[in-house]
Design a protein around this motif. Structure first.
Motif, PDB file in Angstrom:
ATOM      1  N   ARG A 166      40.219  56.563  62.255  1.00 52.61           N
ATOM      2  CA  ARG A 166      39.209  55.523  62.085  1.00 52.61           C
ATOM      3  C   ARG A 166      39.866  54.151  62.183  1.00 52.61           C
ATOM      4  NH1 ARG A 166      34.960  55.014  57.002  1.00 52.61           N
ATOM      5  NH2 ARG A 166      33.791  53.205  57.797  1.00 52.61           N
ATOM      6  N   VAL A 167      39.325  53.292  63.056  1.00 52.09           N
ATOM      7  CA  VAL A 167      39.802  51.926  63.229  1.00 52.09           C
ATOM      8  C   VAL A 167      38.743  51.000  62.665  1.00 52.09           C
ATOM      9  CG1 VAL A 167      40.585  50.197  64.863  1.00 52.09           C
ATOM     10  CG2 VAL A 167      41.083  52.606  65.289  1.00 52.09           C
ATOM     11  N   ALA A 173      40.056  48.618  68.712  1.00 49.84           N
ATOM     12  CA  ALA A 173      41.421  49.056  69.015  1.00 49.84           C
ATOM     13  C   ALA A 173      41.793  48.596  70.413  1.00 49.84           C
ATOM     14  CB  ALA A 173      41.540  50.577  68.902  1.00 49.84           C
TER      15      ALA A 173
END
Length: 291
Positions: A166-167, A173
């Protein structure tokens, strides 16, 4: 045998004694005696001072049968209680805290942990500085409590062993090179955006690329061309309504301009354009658009 001779005297026998006999006194007298007493007194004073300093050091350093101050000697090793300051390198096989407290390593500059081989060469280093945490090793790995590798980094690859990466950054990202993954999806309330501001965006898969928006729309924007290519198969556009609002439109005839019906024509290069619908096809009448 040794013959011993004894000389006896009897009454009436006179023996002459030598004159000027010297008398020798045995012992130390005079200034030598005073210097000796003074030296013995000085040694006694030094002994008392050393004894007092030794007792003072033992009291200040908290020496006891089990250790010194907060440092206690146990069967498992050394136990240190409270805050301690080390001025020189510390060599230890294992360092751990008590069960009910955490282990804190603190420094005004940085904290460096080195691992060495039998030859004394550094094989691994962890350096925690004021602005950066640096790890020097052939492989860096973070594992879970059940020894499952969660994050692994070496010279060839970076492996994320969790079920979901999870970003949470607001800008998403950034990948400078290719990314290989079986699934990309956003949070349930967020939109998914795949963007390449200055270059092209390419999605390749040996068995197909599946794009799905279960509760929204799919939008593709490009400054140049959008190419949908199938090397061995059919391109299917299946929808209840299909809208192509900016297709080139051929010349309308006066009789058919009121009908508002058109047919979609294709050029040899694949370009689409609109032609006024008629009884028969009218694509040949507007084929000049393909030129």
């Amino acid at each position: 045998m040794v013959r011993e001779q004894y000389i006896t005297t009897t009454e009436g026998t006179h023996i002459e004694r030598p004159e000027n006999q010297s008398v020798y006194k045995i012992g130390i007298y005079g200034w030598r005696k005073r210097c000796l007493y003074l030296f013995v007194l000085l040694l006694l004073i030094i002994l008392l001072v050393n004894l007092a300093l030794t007792i003072w050091i033992l009291k200040v350093m908290w020496f006891s049968p089990t250790g010194m101050g907060h440092l206690h000697v146990t069967e498992d090793g050394l136990r240190l209680e409270g805050d301690s300051e080390f001025l020189f390198p510390l060599y230890a096989k294992e360092i751990h805290s008590r069960v009910d407290s955490s282990l804190l390593l603190q420094s005004t500059q940085n904290v460096t942990v080195n691992a060495r081989n039998p030859e004394g060469e550094v094989t691994g280093r962890l350096k925690v500085g004021p602005k950066m945490v640096e790890v020097q090793s052939q492989q860096f790995q973070i594992s879970s409590k059940d020894s499952k590798p969660l994050f692994t980094v070496d010279e060839k690859a970076v492996v994320v062993g969790t079920d979901k990466l999870r970003v949470t950054g607001p800008e998403g990202a950034l990948f400078e090179h290719s990314v290989e993954t079986p699934l990309i999806k956003p949070d349930p309330i967020q939109d998914l955006r795949l963007e390449s501001p200055t270059r092209s965006l390419s999605m390749d898969a040996p068995k197909g690329v599946h794009i799905q928006a279960a509760a929204g729309k799919i939008e593709a924007l490009s400054q140049m061309d959008i190419v949908l290519h199938s090397s061995d198969g059919t391109l299917v556009l299946d929808a209840e309504t299909m809208c192509l609002p900016k297709l080139a439109q051929g010349t309308q005839g006066p009789a058919s301009s009121l009908q508002g019906l058109y047919e979609i024509c294709a050029c040899p290069d694949g370009k689409l354009y609109l032609s006024v619908a008629g009884v028969g096809t009218t694509c040949h009448e507007n084929s000049h658009i393909c030129l």
